[in-house]
Design a protein around this motif. Structure first.
Motif, PDB file in Angstrom:
ATOM      1  N   ARG A 143       0.814  -1.215   0.000  1.00 50.74           N
ATOM      2  CA  ARG A 143       0.000   0.000   0.000  1.00 50.74           C
ATOM      3  C   ARG A 143       0.850   1.269   0.000  1.00 50.74           C
ATOM      4  NH1 ARG A 143      -4.131  -1.777   4.688  1.00 50.74           N
ATOM      5  NH2 ARG A 143      -2.248  -2.945   5.247  1.00 50.74           N
TER       6      ARG A 143
ATOM      7  N   ASP B 176       0.935   3.128  -3.231  1.00 50.82           N
ATOM      8  CA  ASP B 176      -0.281   3.822  -3.683  1.00 50.82           C
ATOM      9  C   ASP B 176      -0.202   5.284  -3.252  1.00 50.82           C
ATOM     10  OD1 ASP B 176      -2.776   4.752  -4.307  1.00 50.82           O
ATOM     11  OD2 ASP B 176      -3.893   3.234  -3.167  1.00 50.82           O
TER      12      ASP B 176
ATOM     13  N   THR C 221      -3.730   7.424  -2.955  1.00 51.84           N
ATOM     14  CA  THR C 221      -4.487   7.301  -1.702  1.00 51.84           C
ATOM     15  C   THR C 221      -3.759   8.004  -0.566  1.00 51.84           C
ATOM     16  OG1 THR C 221      -5.399   5.177  -2.415  1.00 51.84           O
ATOM     17  CG2 THR C 221      -5.497   5.668  -0.065  1.00 51.84           C
TER      18      THR C 221
ATOM     19  N   TYR D 151       0.101   3.451   4.653  1.00 53.21           N
ATOM     20  CA  TYR D 151       0.666   4.100   3.473  1.00 53.21           C
ATOM     21  C   TYR D 151       1.955   4.857   3.798  1.00 53.21           C
ATOM     22  CZ  TYR D 151      -3.895   3.018   1.509  1.00 53.21           C
ATOM     23  OH  TYR D 151      -5.017   2.353   1.079  1.00 53.21           O
TER      24      TYR D 151
END
Length: 455
Positions: A346, A349, A352, A410
Motif C-alpha cells: 500500500r 499507492d 491514496t 501508506y
C-alpha cells in the motif's frame, strides 16, 4: 482509569491554571505556525524566528528583519517578556518553515494533540516557554537528526532487502544487524501491567557491542519506541520497560546506546515512560548504575525500580502475565515473524496516501482555527463558546486519530507487532475493545495499587 483517578495534569484532570498553561502553549505555537505560513506551502526556506537559511541580498535581509520584528511583536501581544521571547526565538532559530510545519503534522500521529502538548508542559514543570523550546527541539530531532519518518517508512522489510543485497557488503551488514536484533528478541513487547501499560522487555544479555553500528542500533531503538507509542491511548499514556539483566556481564555493556535511550526518554519522548524495572541485576552492575544515574534527570530516576524476584515484579505486573523466562507461570516465549515481500504494498499507492494526507492537513487546519477560537472565547469569558469550541476540538482530535489509522499503512512499514496482530490492520482502537493475540491481549484496568500509580 476514570476521571476520578486520572493524575493531575492529564486530560480529564486539568486545574484552571494548567488549562491556562495549555492555552498559552497553543498560542505560542499558533503564532509560530502563522509566521511560517502553515496554511500553504512556504515560499522560501526561512527559519520561523526570522533567520533566512538560503536567501541572500539586501531585499531579503530587509524582509527577514521585518518578519522577525513582526513575530516578536506577535509574541509580545501574548504577554511574554523579553527573556521568554528570546527562549522562543532561540528554539526556532534552526527550523525552516517547511520543517516546523511538517514536523508538527507528523509528531502526534494517532494521539490527541493536547496529550502531546501536555507531555512537554509536565516535563518542564509547566514552564510554557521552556515546554515550547523542548517541543521544537524534539521536532527538530525528528525531522533533521533522526529522520524518524524515514526510519518508519523503511522498517524491517527494507532491512531484509538490504540483507539480501550481496552487491553492497556495507548495506548488507546494516540490514542483517538490524534484523538480527528483532530475530533474537533483544527487545519486544509482551502484555500489559496492572494499570494497562504496554510492557517492553529488553534482554540486556543479548546485546553485543560492535555487532551493529551506532546508527543501526539507534534506528532499531526508535523503531521500537515509535511502535509502542502507537499503543498508547487515553487513559494509558505511558509504557512499562523491563530491563532483564539476567546473565548480564561487562561484555554486554555499551554506553552510547544507554545515553541515546536516556535522551529519548528525557527529551524526545517525554512523559512516555511509566516505570522502568531493572530486573535481576548482578552486583557488577552497581558501579555502572552509579555512573548512569548521574546522567539522568531526577524525574527519570524516580521512575526506576530494582526488582529481583517474581514477587517484586508482581507489584507491577499480574503474576499470570509474567512469562517463564522471568520466573513467572505464563507459558510464552518470543518468536519472531519474518517480513512478507508484499506487506508494504500500500505504500506504493501514492494517490491514496496524498488524499489522506490532504484530509489530515484539512483537519489540522480546522483544529488550529478552533483552538484559536477557544483561546479567544476564554479571554472574552464567553462560556457558551468555550464549551462549543472544546467539544469541537475533541471531535477533531478523534478525526485526526481515525485519519492516522487510515494513513498508517501508506506511510509506515509493517513490523513484528503488525504481523503478530498487536497492531491490527484497522489500527489500534481501544474504545472498540480490540483483542490482541491471547498472549498479548491489552486490557484497560480501572484501578491499581497506589505504589504502582505513583511509580
Amino acid at each position: 482509569m476514570t476521571s476520578t483517578n486520572t493524575p493531575s495534569g492529564f486530560i480529564g484532570n486539568l486545574s484552571t491554571e494548567q488549562e491556562a498553561k495549555l492555552r498559552q502553549l497553543w498560542t505560542i505555537l499558533l503564532k509560530a505556525l502563522e509566521a511560517s505560513g502553515v496554511e500553504g506551502p512556504p515560499q522560501r526556506k526561512q527559519s520561523v524566528s526570522g533567520t533566512d537559511s538560503n536567501v541572500s541580498g539586501r531585499d531579503s535581509t530587509a524582509s527577514t528583519r521585518a518578519d522577525s520584528s513582526q513575530f516578536t511583536k506577535s509574541l509580545q501581544e501574548t504577554g511574554l517578556n523579553a527573556t521568554q521571547i528570546r527562549v522562543v526565538q532561540q528554539a526556532l532559530a534552526n527550523m525552516t518553515t517547511d520543517e516546523l510545519h511538517q514536523g508538527f503534522l507528523t509528531s502526534f500521529k494517532n494521539e490527541n494533540p493536547d496529550v502531546l502538548m501536555l507531555r512537554y508542559l509536565r516535563a518542564r514543570k509547566w514552564d510554557v516557554c521552556n515546554a515550547f523550546a523542548m517541543m521544537v527541539a524534539a521536532v527538530e530531532w525528528r525531522v533533521k537528526e533522526m529522520r524518524v519518518e524515514e526510519v518508519l517508512q523503511n522498517g524491517e522489510l527494507h532491512a531484509l532487502k538490504q540483507e539480501q543485497n550481496s552487491v553492497n557488503p556495507g548495506e548488507q551488514k546494516d540490514g542483517s544487524s538490524f534484523l538480527a536484533q528483532s530475530r533474537m528478541g533483544k527487545c519486544f513487547l509482551h502484555g500489559v501491567d496492572k494499570i494497562g501499560r504496554p510492557i517492553v522487555v529488553i534482554r540486556v544479555r543479548l546485546h553485543k557491542p560492535g555487532e551493529q553500528t551506532e546508527e543501526v542500533l539507534n534506528r532499531y531503538i526508535v523503531n521500537v519506541i515509535e511502535s509502542v507509542r502507537l499503543l498508547l491511548r487515553q487513559p494509558v499514556e505511558t509504557a512499562t520497560v523491563v530491563f532483564d539483566m539476567t546473565g548480564f556481564s561487562l561484555s554486554n555493556m555499551e554506553y552510547p546506546p544507554v545515553k541515546f535511550i536516556i535522551r529519548c526518554f528525557e527529551a524526545n519522548y517525554p512523559e512516555c515512560l511509566g516505570v522502568l524495572l531493572i530486573h535481576n541485576a548482578p552486583w557488577i552492575f552497581s558501579g555502572i548504575w552509579r555512573l548512569i544515574k548521574g546522567w539522568m534527570d531526577p524525574v527519570i530516576v524516580s521512575k526506576i525500580q530494582f526488582t529481583k524476584s517474581v514477587r517484586d515484579l508482581e507489584n507491577y505486573i499480574p503474576r499470570e502475565r509474567i512469562f517463564k523466562e522471568l520466573g513467572g507461570p505464563e507459558d510464552w516465549e518470543y518468536k519472531y515473524i519474518e517480513p512478507e515481500q508484499n506487506e508494504n504494498k500500500r505504500m506504493d499507492d501514492t494517490t491514496t496516501r496524498e488524499a489522506l494526507e490532504e484530509e489530515r492537513r484539512d483537519i489540522v487546519k480546522e483544529l488550529l482555527t478552533t483552538t484559536s477560537s477557544w483561546i479567544t472565547a476564554t479571554e472574552n469569558k464567553d462560556n457558551g463558546q468555550v464549551q462549543t469550541t472544546k467539544a469541537r476540538r475533541n471531535e477533531l482530535a478523534e478525526q485526526l486519530s481515525a485519519n492516522y489509522w487510515k494513513l498508517d499503512p501508506y506511510v509506515r512499514a509493517r513490523n513484528y507487532l503488525d504481523r503478530a496482530g498487536v497492531i491490527p490492520d484497522v489500527g489500534f482502537q481501544p474504545q472498540q475493545v480490540v483483542k490482541m493475540e491471547k498472549e498479548l491481549e491489552i486490557e484497560q484496568h480501572e484501578t491499581a495499587p497506589a505504589h504502582v500509580l505513583s511509580a
